[in-house]
Design a protein around this motif. Structure first.
Motif, PDB file in Angstrom:
ATOM      1  N   ARG A  50      -4.129   4.289   6.947  1.00  0.00           N
ATOM      2  CA  ARG A  50      -3.995   3.150   6.011  1.00  0.00           C
ATOM      3  C   ARG A  50      -3.942   3.787   4.794  1.00  0.00           C
ATOM      4  O   ARG A  50      -4.825   4.139   4.186  1.00  0.00           O
ATOM      5  CB  ARG A  50      -5.216   1.924   6.034  1.00  0.00           C
ATOM      6  CG  ARG A  50      -4.882   0.688   5.316  1.00  0.00           C
ATOM      7  CD  ARG A  50      -5.991  -0.124   5.584  1.00  0.00           C
ATOM      8  NE  ARG A  50      -5.735  -1.580   5.056  1.00  0.00           N
ATOM      9  CZ  ARG A  50      -6.411  -2.104   4.114  1.00  0.00           C
ATOM     10  NH1 ARG A  50      -7.542  -1.218   3.542  1.00  0.00           N
ATOM     11  NH2 ARG A  50      -6.219  -3.128   3.340  1.00  0.00           N
TER      12      ARG A  50
ATOM     13  N   ARG B 248       0.743  -1.245  -0.087  1.00  0.00           N
ATOM     14  CA  ARG B 248      -0.148   0.019   0.185  1.00  0.00           C
ATOM     15  C   ARG B 248       0.907   1.403  -0.016  1.00  0.00           C
ATOM     16  O   ARG B 248       1.633   1.356   0.762  1.00  0.00           O
ATOM     17  CB  ARG B 248      -0.895   0.009   1.167  1.00  0.00           C
ATOM     18  CG  ARG B 248      -1.743  -1.324   1.462  1.00  0.00           C
ATOM     19  CD  ARG B 248      -2.875  -1.070   2.261  1.00  0.00           C
ATOM     20  NE  ARG B 248      -4.015  -0.336   1.503  1.00  0.00           N
ATOM     21  CZ  ARG B 248      -5.084  -0.856   0.875  1.00  0.00           C
ATOM     22  NH1 ARG B 248      -5.052  -2.140   0.570  1.00  0.00           N
ATOM     23  NH2 ARG B 248      -5.868  -0.030   0.181  1.00  0.00           N
TER      24      ARG B 248
ATOM     25  N   TRP C  61       3.222  -1.019   4.294  1.00  0.00           N
ATOM     26  CA  TRP C  61       2.942   0.125   3.860  1.00  0.00           C
ATOM     27  C   TRP C  61       4.280   0.872   3.300  1.00  0.00           C
ATOM     28  O   TRP C  61       5.210   0.187   4.045  1.00  0.00           O
ATOM     29  CB  TRP C  61       2.357   1.114   5.004  1.00  0.00           C
ATOM     30  CG  TRP C  61       1.170   0.812   5.640  1.00  0.00           C
ATOM     31  CD1 TRP C  61       0.357  -0.227   5.072  1.00  0.00           C
ATOM     32  CD2 TRP C  61       0.192   1.445   6.494  1.00  0.00           C
ATOM     33  NE1 TRP C  61      -0.771  -0.251   5.931  1.00  0.00           N
ATOM     34  CE2 TRP C  61      -0.756   0.636   6.742  1.00  0.00           C
ATOM     35  CE3 TRP C  61       0.703   2.633   7.438  1.00  0.00           C
ATOM     36  CZ2 TRP C  61      -1.713   1.243   7.764  1.00  0.00           C
ATOM     37  CZ3 TRP C  61      -0.282   2.976   8.114  1.00  0.00           C
ATOM     38  CH2 TRP C  61      -1.411   2.379   8.506  1.00  0.00           C
TER      39      TRP C  61
END
Length: 267
Positions: free
Chosen positions: A111, A96, A163
């Protein structure tokens, strides 16, 4: 000083403005113009962006920094600039990518909204720029100066879906014992620093930071005691943001239960 605002919000030159007088007037007691020596322009890489030479923030920052020990940003953090990751539509791994819009109003990174599918080779590259708790992220291209802190809840080193940051972001990883992430966040997100960022950003179409400007950015380093107070104040403020969110949800629920929203339903 030389213009008036129209009803549509645009600025037009005042009919009685004397441009010759403005150009020939002494500049000792004005804040809208100054003579810039050529050596100073050379130091700025010949960049002629007006705000680089007329920054009101610079004076405030200089006076503030005199009260502290000051170090260049590169002495306080590890600067990690992300490499471009080749995308694979049928990639076996998912990461992500963080964008400026993923940073909440409380300064905490949420997020990341952009999932990216990559293959095994790109996955190894992505691991070198994986976000860790306490990292500070800074937008360095396009949206300039947006800053946030990576929370403790970020996926760990062995997580399959972790991430990272996109090409418009930079990772500032505070060096142990130098500066706390909350302290760095508070300084970089201050109104004066946000104004200053606009003065050092270059680019005619898309604004971006020059890496040398970023590395040499002067950062005041408070005492450990003052850093501790700043950290406590930051997290106390998070409690207020949580309360605001609770009230927003309460308002939303109350609205949804009243006419006509109860019968019409939400989006």
């Amino acid at each position: 000083r030389f213009s008036t605002q129209t009803s549509r919000g645009r600025y037009e030159a005042s009919k009685d403005a004397s441009w010759r007088e403005a150009i020939e007037a002494p500049l000792d007691d004005v804040d809208y113009a100054r003579d810039v020596p050529i050596p100073e322009i050379e130091e700025q890489g010949r960049i002629l962006t007006v705000s680089r030479y007329l920054s009101r923030a610079a004076g405030k920052l200089a006076a503030f920094q005199e009260r502290y020990a000051v170090a260049p940003l590169s002495d306080l953090v590890e600067l990690i600039r992300p490499v471009s990751l080749p995308k694979a539509e049928e990639g076996e791994y998912l990461i992500r990518e963080t964008a400026p819009g993923d940073i909440g109003e409380n300064g905490i990174l949420g997020r990341p909204s952009r999932p990216v599918s990559v293959d095994r080779g790109a996955m190894r590259k992505a691991r070198t720029q994986q976000l860790k708790p306490g990292d500070v992220v800074l937008s360095v291209k396009g949206t300039i100066g947006r800053v946030g802190i990576v929370p403790d809840a970020v996926p760990g080193a062995n997580a399959d879906e972790f991430w990272t940051v996109g090409q418009s972001m930079m990772i500032l990883r505070p060096l142990a014992g130098r500066i706390r992430p909350e302290v760095l966040y508070e300084y970089l997100s201050s109104d004066v620093m946000q104004e200053h960022f606009q003065t050092i950003a270059g680019g005619a179409v898309i604004q971006a930071f020059n890496m040398q400007d970023l590395k040499s950015l002067p950062v005041p380093v408070p005492s450990p005691e003052e850093q501790g107070k700043t950290v406590n104040a930051f997290w106390a403020r998070q409690g207020l943001y949580a309360e605001i969110q609770r009230i927003r949800e309460q308002i939303s629920g109350q609205r949804a239960s009243s006419w006509p929203h109860q019968d019409l339903g939400g989006r």
